[in-house]
Enzyme design. Structure first.
Site, PDB file in Angstrom:
ATOM      1  N   ASP A 475       3.703   2.086   4.764  1.00  0.00           N
ATOM      2  CA  ASP A 475       4.998   2.546   4.271  1.00  0.00           C
ATOM      3  C   ASP A 475       4.778   3.841   3.494  1.00  0.00           C
ATOM      4  O   ASP A 475       3.918   3.912   2.601  1.00  0.00           O
ATOM      5  CB  ASP A 475       5.630   1.487   3.362  1.00  0.00           C
ATOM      6  CG  ASP A 475       7.049   1.887   2.946  1.00  0.00           C
ATOM      7  OD1 ASP A 475       7.971   1.628   3.732  1.00  0.00           O
ATOM      8  OD2 ASP A 475       7.199   2.468   1.855  1.00  0.00           O
ATOM      9  N   LEU A 476       5.537   4.887   3.845  1.00  0.00           N
ATOM     10  CA  LEU A 476       5.343   6.202   3.224  1.00  0.00           C
ATOM     11  C   LEU A 476       5.920   6.205   1.811  1.00  0.00           C
ATOM     12  O   LEU A 476       6.969   5.613   1.532  1.00  0.00           O
ATOM     13  CB  LEU A 476       6.025   7.283   4.064  1.00  0.00           C
ATOM     14  CG  LEU A 476       5.550   7.415   5.522  1.00  0.00           C
ATOM     15  CD1 LEU A 476       6.263   8.557   6.202  1.00  0.00           C
ATOM     16  CD2 LEU A 476       4.044   7.617   5.583  1.00  0.00           C
ATOM     17  N   ASP A 518      10.530   4.953   7.608  1.00  0.00           N
ATOM     18  CA  ASP A 518       9.187   5.465   7.305  1.00  0.00           C
ATOM     19  C   ASP A 518       8.164   4.330   7.311  1.00  0.00           C
ATOM     20  O   ASP A 518       7.169   4.393   6.603  1.00  0.00           O
ATOM     21  CB  ASP A 518       9.187   6.180   5.951  1.00  0.00           C
ATOM     22  CG  ASP A 518       9.647   5.259   4.819  1.00  0.00           C
ATOM     23  OD1 ASP A 518      10.085   4.129   5.120  1.00  0.00           O
ATOM     24  OD2 ASP A 518       9.553   5.666   3.648  1.00  0.00           O
TER      25      ASP A 518
END
Length: 597
Positions: A475-476, A518
C-alpha cells in the site's frame, strides 16, 4: 469375386476386433494393477510421514526428559509433567524412568509400588548398547496401566556409565484408532511393523495380532537395505489377497499399506465383461451387415447414378456457399476449391490446384500452419485455428473445419474436406474481452480476479508439494497528496511506474497484481530460494521509496508491505490476502515506510 473379398474382409474385421478386445482386457487389468500400486504408494507415504512425525515428537520428549534425569534428577517429575502435558493425553499412557538397577523410579501416573522392569527387552538392549539408539518395543501389557502399549525408550548415561532408561508408553489402541482414519476400502489395511516383522499396529482387527509376526518371505525382511517397494500376497491375519506397498521409516519401523485386489479389481472385471459382450454383439452385427452388403451389391449401379445427381447438387451448393471449401488429397495437395477460397486467400483456382496447403500459411517458425494441421489429423472431424497468409502478403487468423472423407472403394486414398473462414476480428475481440476481464486497464498488471485465481492455483500446488506461498500486500504512502497537488494524470503515471518497478523485481513465475487505487499484491512461490519474504518486502519498500522523475516533476512517496504465508497464515486465497492486509496495517501503525508480518 467381390463376395469373396467381402467375406474375407468380414473375417479379418472380426479377427482384428477380437484381438483388440483381448488386448484391451489385458491392458485394463494391467492399468488397474498400476493404479492400485500408485494408490497404495500414496497411502503408505502419507501414513508413514504422519507416523514418523509422531515418532520424532516422542523421541524429542524422551531426549528432554533424559536431559533432566541426568542434569536435574530432583526436577524429573516437573519436567515429566511439562512433557506429558505437551503430548496428546489419549495417546500417551505414561512417561517413566527406570533406574540402573531396573526398578521404576518415576512415573507420570504418580507414586507407584516398587516395580522391577529390568526384564523388559528394551531395558536389556539399552543397558547392553554402547550407542544411543531409539528402541521401539513390541506391544506390551502395562503392569501399572493394565493396557497394551508400545514403548519408546532411550538410555540414560551419566559420565559414560549406564544410569537407566526413560520411556514413553503409547496406547496401541489409540494409535491404531488414528491409523484407521486412512482406511478407504472395507478390506484395505495399514500396518506398522517392527524391523524384524512383528505387528505393532494394524488397522483391521483387534489386539489379537499383538506378539505375532509376518511371514519370513516378505521383501522388507529379505532385503533389509531396501527402503521401499511393493508386492502381492495373501494377508497373514485374514488370508485376503492384497497389493502391499511398504516403506521403511527412519526409525527402522516398517509401514505397509494393503489394498484388497478383489474389491478394487471388481469394476475392471465388470468393464472387461462388457468389452467381451460388446465384441460378441458386434460380431453378430458384422455378420448380419455382411449379408446385407452382399444383398445390396446388385443395386450398386442404381446407387452410382443417384450419387452423380447428388454430386451435381452438392457442387452447386459449394459454389455459392460463403465459407471457403477445399478438398485435399493424401499428399496434402489441393484437389478442388470453391470460389470463396479465392475470395479469402486472393489466389485463383488455377494457382492453387495441385499446390500443397503450406502456400496458404506464413513460413516463419512457430506459425500454426494449415498444412501441418491437415497432415496431423488422421480421422474424424476437427476444428482448429491457423495463421493464414493471403497472396498480397497480408496475414490473418483463419479457422479450419477438417473432415476426413472415407474412401468409397478399398484402394481409394482418403481425401480431406477443409472448410476455411477468417476469424481475425472475432479473435481480436475475444482477446480484448479476456484482457479486460483479467488485467488492470491502467498498469497492465493482473487484476483482483486473475490474482485470486493464480493464488488458488499456487496454494493447490504448494499443498501437494509441501511448499510455501508468500503474499506481499503493498500500500503506497503519501499517494493521495500526489493526486491532490498534481492531478490524477500524474497519479496514474506514478502508479504505472510503481507497477514497472515491481515487475522488474520479481520472476516471471511470480505474480504482480493491482487490486485498485494504490494497493498492489505480489505472489511468490515457495520454490524461490534466492531471497526471504522479509528481504523481498524490504526491497519493495526501498525500490518504491526512491524518487519518481516524471517530466519536470520529482515525486517522493513510500509504501508499507504486509507479509502472509501459506499455510501458516491461511489456507485459502481470501484468508491469505486478509492476513497480508492486516500485516500491512501493522506496518503503517509502526511508522510507515516499512514492512510487517
Amino acid at each position: 469375386m467381390i463376395r469373396v473379398l467381402v467375406a474375407f474382409a468380414c473375417l479379418a474385421t472380426i479377427t482384428v476386433m477380437w484381438l483388440e478386445s483381448i488386448t484391451s482386457v489385458q491392458h485394463n487389468e494391467q492399468a488397474a494393477m498400476e493404479r492400485l500400486r500408485s494408490q497404495a504408494g500414496v497411502r503408505v507415504r502419507a501414513a508413514a510421514d504422519t507416523l514418523q512425525a509422531s515418532i520424532d515428537r516422542f523421541d524429542y520428549a524422551l531426549r528432554a526428559v533424559r536431559a533432566a534425569a541426568v542434569d536435574q534428577p530432583d526436577m524429573l517429575a516437573k519436567h515429566g509433567r511439562i512433557v506429558i502435558e505437551a503430548l496428546p493425553s489419549a495417546l500417551v499412557l505414561q512417561l517413566f524412568h527406570i533406574d540402573a538397577d531396573g526398578y521404576l523410579s518415576y512415573s507420570s501416573l504418580g507414586p507407584a509400588p516398587r516395580n522391577f522392569l529390568g526384564d523388559r527387552d528394551y531395558f536389556r538392549r539399552l543397558a547392553a548398547s554402547e550407542s544411543d539408539p531409539l528402541v521401539v518395543s513390541n506391544p506390551v501389557l502395562g503392569r501399572l496401566t493394565g493396557k497394551w502399549s508400545i514403548q519408546f525408550a532411550r538410555g540414560v548415561r551419566h559420565d559414560g556409565a549406564f544410569a537407566g532408561v526413560v520411556s514413553i508408553a503409547i496406547s496401541a489402541d489409540e494409535w491404531m484408532t488414528q491409523l484407521r482414519r486412512y482406511e478407504v476400502g472395507q478390506h484395505d489395511t495399514l500396518t506398522l511393523l517392527s524391523s524384524d516383522g512383528h505387528y505393532l499396529l494394524r488397522s483391521l482387527g483387534s489386539s489379537s495380532y499383538f506378539g505375532k509376526r509376518v511371514p519370513e518371505d516378505r521383501p522388507f525382511l529379505l532385503e533389509p537395505n531396501v527402503l521401499e517397494g511393493d508386492y502381492v500376497a495373501s494377508g497373514a491375519m485374514d488370508g485376503v489377497t492384497r497389493l502391499y506397498s511398504w516403506r521403511r521409516l527412519p526409525s527402522g519401523l516398517i509401514m505397509a499399506a494393503g489394498i484388497a485386489i478383489g474389491d478394487e479389481m471388481l469394476p475392471t472385471v465388470n468393464i472387461n465383461h462388457g468389452i467381451l459382450l460388446r465384441t460378441a454383439i458386434s460380431t453378430v452385427l458384422i455378420l448380419l451387415a455382411t449379408f446385407v452388403l452382399l444383398y445390396a451389391l446388385w443395386r450398386y449401379e442404381q446407387v452410382v447414378r443417384a450419387l452423380e445427381v447428388r454430386n451435381q447438387h452438392h457442387r452447386s451448393v459449394l459454389d455459392n456457399i460463403g465459407e471457403g471449401i477445399m478438398v485435399v488429397d493424401a499428399d496434402d495437395r489441393i484437389v478442388s476449391i470453391n470460389p470463396a477460397v479465392s475470395v479469402l486467400t486472393g489466389y485463383s483456382e488455377a494457382e492453387l490446384l495441385g499446390q500443397r496447403c503450406d502456400v496458404l500459411s506464413p513460413a516463419f517458425d512457430g506459425a500454426r500452419k494449415l498444412v501441418e494441421i491437415i497432415h496431423e489429423k488422421g480421422g474424424g472431424r476437427w476444428v482448429e485455428d491457423f495463421d493464414g497468409l493471403r497472396k498480397n502478403g497480408n496475414a490473418y487468423t483463419g479457422r479450419v473445419l477438417l473432415t476426413v472423407m472415407q474412401p468409397m472403394l478399398p484402394d481409394e486414398a482418403a481425401h480431406r474436406v477443409v472448410v476455411l473462414s477468417d476469424v481475425t476480428e472475432q479473435r481480436r475481440k475475444a482477446d480484448e474481452v479476456w484482457r479486460q476481464a483479467n488485467f488492470d486497464a491502467l498498469t497492465g498488471l493482473a487484476n483482483r480476479s486473475l490474482m485470486t485465481d493464480r493464488l488458488e492455483r499456487m496454494i493447490t500446488h504448494a499443498r501437494r508439494q509441501a511448499e510455501e506461498v508468500v503474499v506481499l500486500f503493498v500500500d503506497l504512502d503519501r499517494f493521495k497528496p500526489v493526486n491532490d497537488l498534481h492531478g490524477h494524470e500524474v497519479g496514474d503515471l506514478v502508479l504505472c511506474e510503481v507497477a514497472r518497478r515491481l515487475e522488474t523485481m520479481f520472476r516471471d513465475e511470480d505474480t504482480v497484481a493491482r487490486l485498485g487505487g494504490d494497493e498492489f499484491v505480489v505472489l511468490l512461490t515457495g520454490g524461490d530460494t534466492r531471497t526471504t519474504p522479509e528481504s523481498a518486502a524490504a526491497r519493495v519498500v526501498e525500490s518504491l521509496s526512491a524518487p519518481y522523475e516524471l517530466a519536470s516533476l520529482r515525486i517522493e512517496i513510500s509504501c508499507c508491505v504486509g507479509i502472509a504465508r501459506f499455510p501458516v497464515d491461511g489456507d485459502s486465497a481470501s484468508t491469505l490476502i486478509h492476513a497480508a492486509d492486516m500485516a500491512m496495517y501493522r506496518a503503517k501503525d509502526a511508522g510507515r515506510s516499512t514492512w510487517s508480518i
